[in-house]
Design a protein around this motif. Structure first.
Motif, PDB file in Angstrom:
ATOM      1  N   LYS A  44     122.901 114.210  31.710  1.00 38.79           N
ATOM      2  CA  LYS A  44     122.650 115.587  31.247  1.00 38.79           C
ATOM      3  C   LYS A  44     123.589 116.542  31.971  1.00 38.79           C
ATOM      4  CE  LYS A  44     117.742 115.460  30.051  1.00 38.79           C
ATOM      5  NZ  LYS A  44     116.411 115.887  30.479  1.00 38.79           N
ATOM      6  N   ASN A  45     123.723 116.346  33.268  1.00 36.93           N
ATOM      7  CA  ASN A  45     124.563 117.221  34.081  1.00 36.93           C
ATOM      8  C   ASN A  45     126.026 117.175  33.613  1.00 36.93           C
ATOM      9  OD1 ASN A  45     125.226 118.860  36.366  1.00 36.93           O
ATOM     10  ND2 ASN A  45     126.055 117.009  37.305  1.00 36.93           N
ATOM     11  N   LYS A  46     126.497 115.971  33.282  1.00 42.72           N
ATOM     12  CA  LYS A  46     127.882 115.832  32.820  1.00 42.72           C
ATOM     13  C   LYS A  46     128.089 116.586  31.499  1.00 42.72           C
ATOM     14  CE  LYS A  46     128.810 111.345  34.967  1.00 42.72           C
ATOM     15  NZ  LYS A  46     128.891 109.890  34.743  1.00 42.72           N
ATOM     16  N   ILE A  47     127.076 116.525  30.627  1.00 41.67           N
ATOM     17  CA  ILE A  47     127.180 117.228  29.337  1.00 41.67           C
ATOM     18  C   ILE A  47     127.167 118.736  29.569  1.00 41.67           C
ATOM     19  CG2 ILE A  47     126.030 117.642  27.103  1.00 41.67           C
ATOM     20  CD1 ILE A  47     124.932 114.744  27.341  1.00 41.67           C
ATOM     21  N   ILE A  48     126.261 119.182  30.437  1.00 38.76           N
ATOM     22  CA  ILE A  48     126.113 120.627  30.686  1.00 38.76           C
ATOM     23  C   ILE A  48     127.426 121.233  31.175  1.00 38.76           C
ATOM     24  CG2 ILE A  48     124.993 122.324  32.215  1.00 38.76           C
ATOM     25  CD1 ILE A  48     122.451 120.518  32.020  1.00 38.76           C
ATOM     26  N   ILE A  49     128.137 120.514  32.055  1.00 39.54           N
ATOM     27  CA  ILE A  49     129.353 121.126  32.611  1.00 39.54           C
ATOM     28  C   ILE A  49     130.568 120.942  31.702  1.00 39.54           C
ATOM     29  CG2 ILE A  49     128.611 121.204  35.008  1.00 39.54           C
ATOM     30  CD1 ILE A  49     130.255 118.715  35.524  1.00 39.54           C
ATOM     31  N   GLY A  50     130.337 120.444  30.505  1.00 41.15           N
ATOM     32  CA  GLY A  50     131.391 120.489  29.499  1.00 41.15           C
ATOM     33  C   GLY A  50     132.169 119.208  29.264  1.00 41.15           C
ATOM     34  N   HIS A  51     131.667 118.067  29.764  1.00 38.23           N
ATOM     35  CA  HIS A  51     132.366 116.808  29.463  1.00 38.23           C
ATOM     36  C   HIS A  51     131.972 116.327  28.065  1.00 38.23           C
ATOM     37  CE1 HIS A  51     134.303 116.146  33.271  1.00 38.23           C
ATOM     38  NE2 HIS A  51     133.178 116.401  33.924  1.00 38.23           N
TER      39      HIS A  51
END
Lengths: 276, 303
Positions: free
Chosen positions: A82-89
């Protein structure tokens, strides 16, 4: 993608399961060389180091399934994905970077196995014979590892529940083994059974009769079993360690198609996945 | 006014259930936007959509004036971060290692700022301790530190003080204020703790059953919820005359009662009334809080 890979490798370095996997591999090498050495000295068996190089592939699927659960599954559980998606990956980059990390870890471990077994085997048994067959078999075994990593990455990335993906991964790794044993036993059926009939009791004279084996698969069935064995990673490892039912060059194509399809659909499903 | 986030008829449907229903919300730059609503009102769904964990069924939103489905959105998302219901922490790693991992994921060239971040959230003394030994409040603060790694301009916090003890609540509140005032980070925060929100929020959005029923700034809300005194008198004309002479703001409710919004000298007022043959029948101080405002608003919406 490079950022994600760097982060994944950092996490891999700190991952206990990876070191346990490595420890298990070394323990297996010790166990294998000990038992093979015993069979050589006790029963005068000839042991070829070339053959030992592929023994680990028989059950590496189970280990890869456990490793991917612990590595990818915990990413869902800890909220890392989720964190990776949130920061735009991009989701496709997240999927691919996890796949590459899994493949890298598993191939690294198998290379350690090959190097150690090669060195120990060359001292204790026969030296490794470098030929085209060995080369093709090595390509097959690496593709086999990529196949396993691909299918287990597919499951762990697309199922958010760590428990559910654990059950599916481990079950699937055993199902692969059971199916490969089933199909290979079907394919190893002989066409004829030989029966011995006592024709003279006093002289114990036997007459041998050749009978058609009812379990022998038809041409169509053999084709189907071969196909099912070839698309199964465990079936490929069975053929690498025993008599292959298909040309080992062709097995490369089966593995490649398996890898391409599992990753293609894996990424498509992951891209559509919602994180509720 | 510059808006960091704008939603246009944002709708999210799950089978037969509408989690968000045509939400039009605007988060001004440098604000602390309090998203208020009961469980199932759609707060978390909205945050998950804005952080691209879910896609809207219809409608759209823009972040920093960039539409959510444009190609540039991936770059824009680097300016956004979030702390969801549970911070994304690896419990077997230390606080420092968790931040290192985040630095690598974000792709920062050096790890120099980690100690400053740990200082900011007050965790520098436990940086080498495994996160599994942390209290919930410490985990939340580390979660906020992780969300600051990318140096975002906009942070979304989903129920950041849930389950925290009073000390934890105060430290998170102070941290949020510090981030907003010193680093000028726009913060969208969803919470059930209305009293806490009223201490920090500059703007509010009230969600109910997936609909945004009211958007209001803290100043506007203060005007609506300021302290007031309710009075009942026998002759309202005399009371009005007194308030006008003394520049006291008032509002007449009916023939006998009115409300005043300023302080008055009560003995002087009573003396004035008695001189003009008027009697003060009742006096009552009331203060409408954010909580009362919310309850009234929800009541109106359900009627």
């Amino acid at each position: 993608m490079i950022k994600l890979l760097k982060a994944n490798f950092y996490r891999l370095k700190k991952n206990k399961i990876f070191y346990l996997f490595l420890l298990f591999t070394i323990s297996y090498i010790i166990f294998l060389t000990f038992t093979e050495y015993r069979s050589m000295t006790k029963y005068n068996n000839i042991i070829f180091t070339n053959d030992l190089l592929f023994k680990y592939s028989n059950f590496i699927g189970i280990l890869i399934s456990i490793f991917t659960i612990m590595f990818n599954g915990s990413e869902h559980f800890d909220g890392i994905i989720k964190n990776k998606i949130i920061i735009g990956h991009k989701k496709s980059n997240i999927y691919l970077s996890n796949l590459i990390t899994n493949i890298h870890a598993c191939i690294f471990i198998y290379i350690i196995y090959i190097v150690l077994i090669g060195i120990i085997g060359s001292f204790l048994f026969n030296k490794i014979i470098f030929n085209t067959e060995l080369f093709i078999k090595l390509i097959n075994v690496f593709l086999l590892i990529i196949s396993y990593s691909s299918i287990f990455t597919f499951i762990t990335m697309n199922i958010t529940s760590e428990y559910l993906s654990s059950i599916i991964n481990i079950l699937l790794s055993f199902i692969f083994i059971i199916l490969s044993l089933m199909y290979s036993s079907k394919l190893s059926e002989t066409k004829y059974n030989t029966k011995a009939l006592i024709t003279d009791n006093t002289t114990n004279t036997f007459t041998y009769i050749k009978e058609l084996n009812p379990s022998y698969p038809s041409k169509k069935e053999r084709k189907l079993y071969k196909f099912l064995l070839n698309i199964n990673p465990s079936g490929i490892s069975y053929q690498l360690n025993n008599k292959p039912y298909t040309d080992i060059n062709i097995l490369i194509i089966y593995s490649s198609v398996f890898i391409l399809l599992s990753n293609f659909y894996g990424i498509i499903i992951f891209k559509k996945k919602e994180f509720t | 006014m510059e808006y960091i986030l704008k939603t246009e008829n944002l709708t999210k449907k799950y089978k037969n259930f509408k989690a968000l229903d045509n939400v039009n919300l605007k988060v001004p730059a440098c604000s602390i936007y309090g998203l208020i609503g009961k469980n199932g009102a759609g707060k978390s769904t909205l945050i998950r959509i804005i952080t691209s964990l879910e896609t809207p069924t219809s409608g759209s939103y823009s972040l920093f004036n960039t539409k959510f489905d444009s190609k540039e959105i991936y770059q824009i998302r680097e300016r956004v971060n979030a702390l969801l219901d549970k911070p994304s922490l690896i419990l077997n790693m230390t606080a420092y290692e968790n931040l290192t991992l985040e630095y690598l994921t974000v792709g920062l060239p050096s790890l120099d700022g980690i100690n400053d971040l740990l200082d900011l959230v007050g965790l520098s003394n436990v940086k080498n301790k495994k996160v599994k030994t942390f209290s919930l409040g410490m985990k939340q603060r580390l979660g906020i530190a992780l969300s600051l790694v990318s140096n975002p301009d906009f942070i979304l916090l989903d129920e950041p003080i849930n389950g925290l003890d009073p000390e934890g609540i105060i430290s998170i509140r102070e941290l949020i204020l510090k981030l907003n005032k010193k680093k000028h980070i726009t913060i969208l925060i969803s919470s059930h703790y209305l009293d806490e929100l009223s201490k920090i929020a500059t703007h509010y959005g009230f969600l109910d059953k997936g609909k945004l029923i009211k958007e209001i700034s803290a100043n506007e809300l203060n005007n609506l919820t300021q302290k007031k005194t309710e009075l009942k008198v026998t002759n309202i004309k005399e009371a009005v005359k007194y308030f006008e002479q003394n520049n006291i703001s008032y509002e007449v409710i009916d023939n006998t009662s009115l409300v005043i919004f300023d302080k008055i000298n009560i003995s002087e007022f009573i003396l004035y009334l008695s001189k003009h043959n008027t009697e003060l029948k009742e006096i009552k101080n009331t203060e409408e809080t954010l909580e009362n405002y919310y309850i009234n608003l929800m009541g109106e919406n359900n009627d």
